[in-house]
Scaffold this motif. Sequence first.
Motif, PDB file in Angstrom:
ATOM      1  N   LYS A  14       0.855  -1.179   0.000  1.00 51.91           N
ATOM      2  CA  LYS A  14       0.000   0.000   0.000  1.00 51.91           C
ATOM      3  C   LYS A  14       0.898   1.239   0.000  1.00 51.91           C
ATOM      4  O   LYS A  14       2.046   1.184   0.455  1.00 51.91           O
ATOM      5  N   PRO A  15       0.384   2.375  -0.479  1.00 51.20           N
ATOM      6  CA  PRO A  15       1.176   3.598  -0.442  1.00 51.20           C
ATOM      7  C   PRO A  15       1.688   3.887   0.970  1.00 51.20           C
ATOM      8  O   PRO A  15       0.936   3.796   1.946  1.00 51.20           O
ATOM      9  N   GLY A  16       2.967   4.171   1.075  1.00 54.59           N
ATOM     10  CA  GLY A  16       3.580   4.476   2.354  1.00 54.59           C
ATOM     11  C   GLY A  16       3.910   3.270   3.208  1.00 54.59           C
ATOM     12  O   GLY A  16       4.424   3.413   4.314  1.00 54.59           O
ATOM     13  N   LYS A  17       3.641   2.056   2.721  1.00 52.77           N
ATOM     14  CA  LYS A  17       3.855   0.842   3.509  1.00 52.77           C
ATOM     15  C   LYS A  17       5.014  -0.016   2.979  1.00 52.77           C
ATOM     16  O   LYS A  17       5.242  -1.114   3.479  1.00 52.77           O
ATOM     17  N   GLY A  18       5.753   0.475   1.989  1.00 50.35           N
ATOM     18  CA  GLY A  18       6.838  -0.308   1.412  1.00 50.35           C
ATOM     19  C   GLY A  18       7.903  -0.702   2.421  1.00 50.35           C
ATOM     20  O   GLY A  18       8.312  -1.866   2.477  1.00 50.35           O
ATOM     21  N   ASP A  19       8.334   0.226   3.233  1.00 53.91           N
ATOM     22  CA  ASP A  19       9.354  -0.091   4.239  1.00 53.91           C
ATOM     23  C   ASP A  19       8.835  -1.101   5.260  1.00 53.91           C
ATOM     24  O   ASP A  19       9.572  -1.984   5.699  1.00 53.91           O
ATOM     25  N   ASP A  20       7.562  -0.974   5.625  1.00 53.94           N
ATOM     26  CA  ASP A  20       6.967  -1.923   6.568  1.00 53.94           C
ATOM     27  C   ASP A  20       6.901  -3.325   5.967  1.00 53.94           C
ATOM     28  O   ASP A  20       7.171  -4.313   6.653  1.00 53.94           O
ATOM     29  N   LEU A  21       6.547  -3.403   4.687  1.00 53.19           N
ATOM     30  CA  LEU A  21       6.497  -4.700   4.023  1.00 53.19           C
ATOM     31  C   LEU A  21       7.897  -5.301   3.944  1.00 53.19           C
ATOM     32  O   LEU A  21       8.085  -6.494   4.207  1.00 53.19           O
ATOM     33  N   GLY A  22       8.895  -4.477   3.629  1.00 49.61           N
ATOM     34  CA  GLY A  22      10.274  -4.951   3.596  1.00 49.61           C
ATOM     35  C   GLY A  22      10.724  -5.477   4.953  1.00 49.61           C
ATOM     36  O   GLY A  22      11.361  -6.530   5.040  1.00 49.61           O
ATOM     37  N   PHE A  24       8.797  -6.677   7.308  1.00 51.06           N
ATOM     38  CA  PHE A  24       8.066  -7.915   7.536  1.00 51.06           C
ATOM     39  C   PHE A  24       8.749  -9.077   6.824  1.00 51.06           C
ATOM     40  O   PHE A  24       8.931 -10.159   7.395  1.00 51.06           O
ATOM     41  N   LEU A  25       9.152  -8.853   5.585  1.00 47.99           N
ATOM     42  CA  LEU A  25       9.814  -9.920   4.824  1.00 47.99           C
ATOM     43  C   LEU A  25      11.151 -10.309   5.442  1.00 47.99           C
ATOM     44  O   LEU A  25      11.500 -11.492   5.470  1.00 47.99           O
ATOM     45  N   LYS A  26      11.884  -9.345   5.951  1.00 47.77           N
ATOM     46  CA  LYS A  26      13.153  -9.668   6.619  1.00 47.77           C
ATOM     47  C   LYS A  26      12.917 -10.583   7.811  1.00 47.77           C
ATOM     48  O   LYS A  26      13.701 -11.491   8.075  1.00 47.77           O
ATOM     49  N   GLN A  27      11.839 -10.366   8.538  1.00 45.46           N
ATOM     50  CA  GLN A  27      11.506 -11.219   9.677  1.00 45.46           C
ATOM     51  C   GLN A  27      11.154 -12.638   9.228  1.00 45.46           C
ATOM     52  O   GLN A  27      11.344 -13.596   9.974  1.00 45.46           O
ATOM     53  N   VAL A  39      14.687 -25.312   0.725  1.00 41.22           N
ATOM     54  CA  VAL A  39      16.116 -25.326   0.411  1.00 41.22           C
ATOM     55  C   VAL A  39      16.673 -23.903   0.404  1.00 41.22           C
ATOM     56  O   VAL A  39      17.679 -23.623   1.047  1.00 41.22           O
ATOM     57  N   THR A  40      16.025 -23.018  -0.339  1.00 39.34           N
ATOM     58  CA  THR A  40      16.436 -21.610  -0.367  1.00 39.34           C
ATOM     59  C   THR A  40      15.201 -20.743  -0.196  1.00 39.34           C
ATOM     60  O   THR A  40      14.086 -21.124  -0.573  1.00 39.34           O
ATOM     61  N   TRP A  41      15.402 -19.567   0.364  1.00 38.54           N
ATOM     62  CA  TRP A  41      14.315 -18.608   0.572  1.00 38.54           C
ATOM     63  C   TRP A  41      14.896 -17.214   0.410  1.00 38.54           C
ATOM     64  O   TRP A  41      15.866 -16.850   1.078  1.00 38.54           O
ATOM     65  N   TYR A  42      14.356 -16.471  -0.524  1.00 39.78           N
ATOM     66  CA  TYR A  42      14.823 -15.106  -0.794  1.00 39.78           C
ATOM     67  C   TYR A  42      13.648 -14.138  -0.680  1.00 39.78           C
ATOM     68  O   TYR A  42      12.569 -14.420  -1.190  1.00 39.78           O
ATOM     69  N   ALA A  43      13.881 -13.019  -0.050  1.00 38.33           N
ATOM     70  CA  ALA A  43      12.942 -11.903  -0.075  1.00 38.33           C
ATOM     71  C   ALA A  43      13.650 -10.783  -0.826  1.00 38.33           C
ATOM     72  O   ALA A  43      14.852 -10.564  -0.635  1.00 38.33           O
ATOM     73  N   PHE A  44      12.923 -10.091  -1.696  1.00 39.12           N
ATOM     74  CA  PHE A  44      13.562  -9.063  -2.519  1.00 39.12           C
ATOM     75  C   PHE A  44      12.628  -7.887  -2.763  1.00 39.12           C
ATOM     76  O   PHE A  44      11.419  -7.989  -2.559  1.00 39.12           O
ATOM     77  N   GLU A  77      -2.129 -12.524   7.887  1.00 31.08           N
ATOM     78  CA  GLU A  77      -2.459 -11.666   9.030  1.00 31.08           C
ATOM     79  C   GLU A  77      -2.192 -10.187   8.755  1.00 31.08           C
ATOM     80  O   GLU A  77      -2.919  -9.332   9.236  1.00 31.08           O
ATOM     81  N   VAL A  78      -1.122  -9.880   8.014  1.00 25.47           N
ATOM     82  CA  VAL A  78      -0.744  -8.482   7.786  1.00 25.47           C
ATOM     83  C   VAL A  78      -1.198  -7.959   6.427  1.00 25.47           C
ATOM     84  O   VAL A  78      -1.021  -6.775   6.136  1.00 25.47           O
TER      85      VAL A  78
END
Length: 98
Positions: A14-22, A24-27, A39-44, A77-78
Amino acid sequence: MAIDRGLLAILKAKPGKGDDLGAFLKQGRELAAQEEGTVTWYAFRLDEVTYGIFDTFESEEARQAHVSGQIPAALQEVSSDLLAEAADIRPIDVLAVK
């Protein structure tokens, strides 16, 4: 080890939520590390609002265990808070790997 299947998920924040989504993915990395069959898992990040996950598996059972696991549940959930639209999640066939 034959890695021949995966998942590709494209996520639009959503607008303004990019950093929050990033963040979340790091977690999500911690959850993926606990999955024996992943075997492998990438967030990008592709751009300010477009993010993704790419992961690989050795078997269909491992892929299905992941789909039924903690990461998709956490994403659900998010999703109403972070995502502008439903996640585009596709099973893929891995053709070659190095």
